[in-house]
Design a protein around this motif. Structure first.
Motif, mmCIF file in Angstrom:
data_model
loop_
_atom_site.group_PDB
_atom_site.id
_atom_site.type_symbol
_atom_site.label_atom_id
_atom_site.label_comp_id
_atom_site.label_asym_id
_atom_site.label_seq_id
_atom_site.Cartn_x
_atom_site.Cartn_y
_atom_site.Cartn_z
ATOM 1 N N ASP A 59 11.255 25.772 -5.028
ATOM 2 C CA ASP A 59 10.279 24.048 -5.439
ATOM 3 C C ASP A 59 11.053 22.719 -5.585
ATOM 4 O O ASP A 59 11.575 21.966 -6.402
ATOM 5 C CB ASP A 59 9.444 24.014 -6.507
ATOM 6 C CG ASP A 59 8.280 24.725 -6.836
ATOM 7 O OD1 ASP A 59 7.308 25.043 -5.848
ATOM 8 O OD2 ASP A 59 8.465 25.457 -7.620
ATOM 9 N N GLY A 60 11.632 22.766 -4.839
ATOM 10 C CA GLY A 60 13.702 22.177 -4.199
ATOM 11 C C GLY A 60 14.386 21.971 -5.027
ATOM 12 O O GLY A 60 15.289 21.023 -5.051
ATOM 13 N N THR A 61 14.655 22.887 -6.197
ATOM 14 C CA THR A 61 15.913 23.464 -6.232
ATOM 15 C C THR A 61 16.093 24.924 -6.207
ATOM 16 O O THR A 61 15.656 25.861 -6.060
ATOM 17 C CB THR A 61 15.540 23.368 -7.653
ATOM 18 O OG1 THR A 61 14.480 23.989 -8.751
ATOM 19 C CG2 THR A 61 15.109 21.755 -8.240
ATOM 20 N N LEU A 62 17.635 25.056 -6.427
ATOM 21 C CA LEU A 62 18.046 26.506 -6.200
ATOM 22 C C LEU A 62 18.603 26.972 -7.398
ATOM 23 O O LEU A 62 18.411 26.740 -8.126
ATOM 24 C CB LEU A 62 19.811 26.043 -5.735
ATOM 25 C CG LEU A 62 19.537 25.283 -4.029
ATOM 26 C CD1 LEU A 62 20.950 24.919 -4.362
ATOM 27 C CD2 LEU A 62 19.258 26.145 -2.581
ATOM 28 N N LYS A 63 17.792 28.572 -7.133
ATOM 29 C CA LYS A 63 17.307 29.652 -8.076
ATOM 30 C C LYS A 63 18.433 30.070 -7.569
ATOM 31 O O LYS A 63 18.119 31.049 -6.957
ATOM 32 C CB LYS A 63 15.802 29.907 -8.171
ATOM 33 C CG LYS A 63 15.314 28.805 -8.462
ATOM 34 C CD LYS A 63 15.500 28.125 -9.790
ATOM 35 C CE LYS A 63 13.990 27.196 -10.255
ATOM 36 N NZ LYS A 63 14.681 26.811 -11.235
ATOM 37 N N ALA A 64 18.931 31.499 -8.793
ATOM 38 C CA ALA A 64 19.848 32.524 -8.807
ATOM 39 C C ALA A 64 18.925 33.620 -8.850
ATOM 40 O O ALA A 64 18.100 33.819 -9.266
ATOM 41 C CB ALA A 64 21.029 31.977 -9.428
ATOM 42 N N HIS A 65 19.485 34.679 -9.257
ATOM 43 C CA HIS A 65 18.803 35.996 -9.274
ATOM 44 C C HIS A 65 17.968 36.080 -8.600
ATOM 45 O O HIS A 65 16.545 37.137 -9.043
ATOM 46 C CB HIS A 65 18.660 36.082 -10.768
ATOM 47 C CG HIS A 65 19.920 35.671 -11.865
ATOM 48 N ND1 HIS A 65 19.755 34.808 -12.268
ATOM 49 C CD2 HIS A 65 20.943 36.614 -11.216
ATOM 50 C CE1 HIS A 65 20.802 34.723 -12.779
ATOM 51 N NE2 HIS A 65 21.577 36.015 -12.695
ATOM 52 N N GLN A 66 17.878 35.320 -6.751
ATOM 53 C CA GLN A 66 16.618 36.237 -6.150
ATOM 54 C C GLN A 66 16.964 37.049 -5.569
ATOM 55 O O GLN A 66 18.419 37.612 -5.553
ATOM 56 C CB GLN A 66 17.081 34.540 -5.659
ATOM 57 C CG GLN A 66 16.292 33.602 -5.818
ATOM 58 C CD GLN A 66 15.069 33.186 -6.614
ATOM 59 O OE1 GLN A 66 14.211 34.191 -5.804
ATOM 60 N NE2 GLN A 66 14.839 32.918 -8.025
ATOM 61 N N GLY A 100 11.600 33.542 -6.493
ATOM 62 C CA GLY A 100 10.335 32.758 -7.344
ATOM 63 C C GLY A 100 11.048 32.196 -8.233
ATOM 64 O O GLY A 100 12.289 32.006 -8.333
ATOM 65 N N GLY A 101 10.083 31.450 -8.781
ATOM 66 C CA GLY A 101 9.753 30.859 -9.972
ATOM 67 C C GLY A 101 9.734 32.197 -10.966
ATOM 68 O O GLY A 101 9.651 32.016 -12.404
ATOM 69 N N ARG A 102 9.304 33.712 -10.753
ATOM 70 C CA ARG A 102 9.249 34.564 -11.636
ATOM 71 C C ARG A 102 9.526 35.304 -11.755
ATOM 72 O O ARG A 102 10.413 35.890 -10.784
ATOM 73 C CB ARG A 102 7.390 34.949 -11.026
ATOM 74 C CG ARG A 102 7.233 36.342 -10.374
ATOM 75 C CD ARG A 102 6.135 36.598 -9.559
ATOM 76 N NE ARG A 102 6.287 37.561 -8.264
ATOM 77 C CZ ARG A 102 6.314 38.429 -8.299
ATOM 78 N NH1 ARG A 102 6.072 39.281 -8.858
ATOM 79 N NH2 ARG A 102 6.287 39.334 -7.129
ATOM 80 N N THR A 103 9.830 35.831 -13.272
ATOM 81 C CA THR A 103 10.689 37.095 -13.309
ATOM 82 C C THR A 103 9.731 38.631 -12.976
ATOM 83 O O THR A 103 8.608 38.779 -12.713
ATOM 84 C CB THR A 103 10.847 37.696 -14.637
ATOM 85 O OG1 THR A 103 11.054 36.166 -15.225
ATOM 86 C CG2 THR A 103 11.109 38.571 -15.049
ATOM 87 N N LEU A 104 10.864 39.324 -12.018
ATOM 88 C CA LEU A 104 10.550 40.437 -11.419
ATOM 89 C C LEU A 104 10.218 41.478 -12.301
ATOM 90 O O LEU A 104 10.573 41.829 -13.316
ATOM 91 C CB LEU A 104 10.219 40.756 -10.447
ATOM 92 C CG LEU A 104 11.674 39.877 -9.196
ATOM 93 C CD1 LEU A 104 12.597 40.534 -7.846
ATOM 94 C CD2 LEU A 104 10.386 39.906 -7.840
ATOM 95 N N PRO A 105 8.878 41.921 -12.304
ATOM 96 C CA PRO A 105 9.099 43.428 -12.410
ATOM 97 C C PRO A 105 9.877 44.678 -12.482
ATOM 98 O O PRO A 105 10.255 44.280 -11.166
ATOM 99 C CB PRO A 105 7.433 43.804 -12.474
ATOM 100 C CG PRO A 105 6.486 42.677 -11.460
ATOM 101 C CD PRO A 105 7.772 41.898 -11.107
#
Length: 125
Positions: A59-66, A100-105
């Motif tokens: 969504d236009g921002t950089l996200k870690a822990h992917q 993405g924006g969700r925490t993985l199970p």
């Protein structure tokens, strides 16, 4: 910088690729991998551990822990070959907990971590 200020060689620092890259590349660097390599070059002698996780544009921002998948912006094949060439013997810890924006199970995070490990092994062969 803190590790550099310690005169005791028994102390070192942790290098976290995702956190070092999640704000994007800053001039003069063209991409986050180039920036990370330069950061490691400047302090490799003090790094005792590396944290590995992807950075992706969400969504236009950089996200870690992917995951280290096609959306990841860090060239870990290049990084792992560099660490191998320098004979880094410390731990490499994966921190893959989001997509993405969700925490993985747990099961998905574990599968993504195993896939990342196997991908890095293939990069060394």
């Amino acid at each position: 910088r803190i590790a550099e200020g310690l005169s005791d060689d028994g102390w070192g620092s942790l290098f976290d690729f995702g956190h070092a890259s999640q704000n994007g590349a800053r001039p003069p660097f063209g991409d986050v991998t180039e920036q990370a390599v330069a950061m490691i070059d400047s302090r490799f002698h003090r790094v005792v551990q590396f944290h590995l996780h992807g950075v992706a544009r969400v969504d236009g921002t950089l996200k870690a822990h992917q995951p280290l998948d096609d959306e990841n912006l860090i060239d870990y094949a290049r990084i792992i070959r560099m660490l191998d060439e320098r004979q880094f013997g410390g731990p490499l810890l994966f921190e893959i907990i989001r997509k993405g924006g969700r925490t993985l199970p747990f099961e998905e995070a574990l599968a993504a971590t195993v896939a990342a490990r196997e991908g890095l092994r293939r990069a060394l062969n």
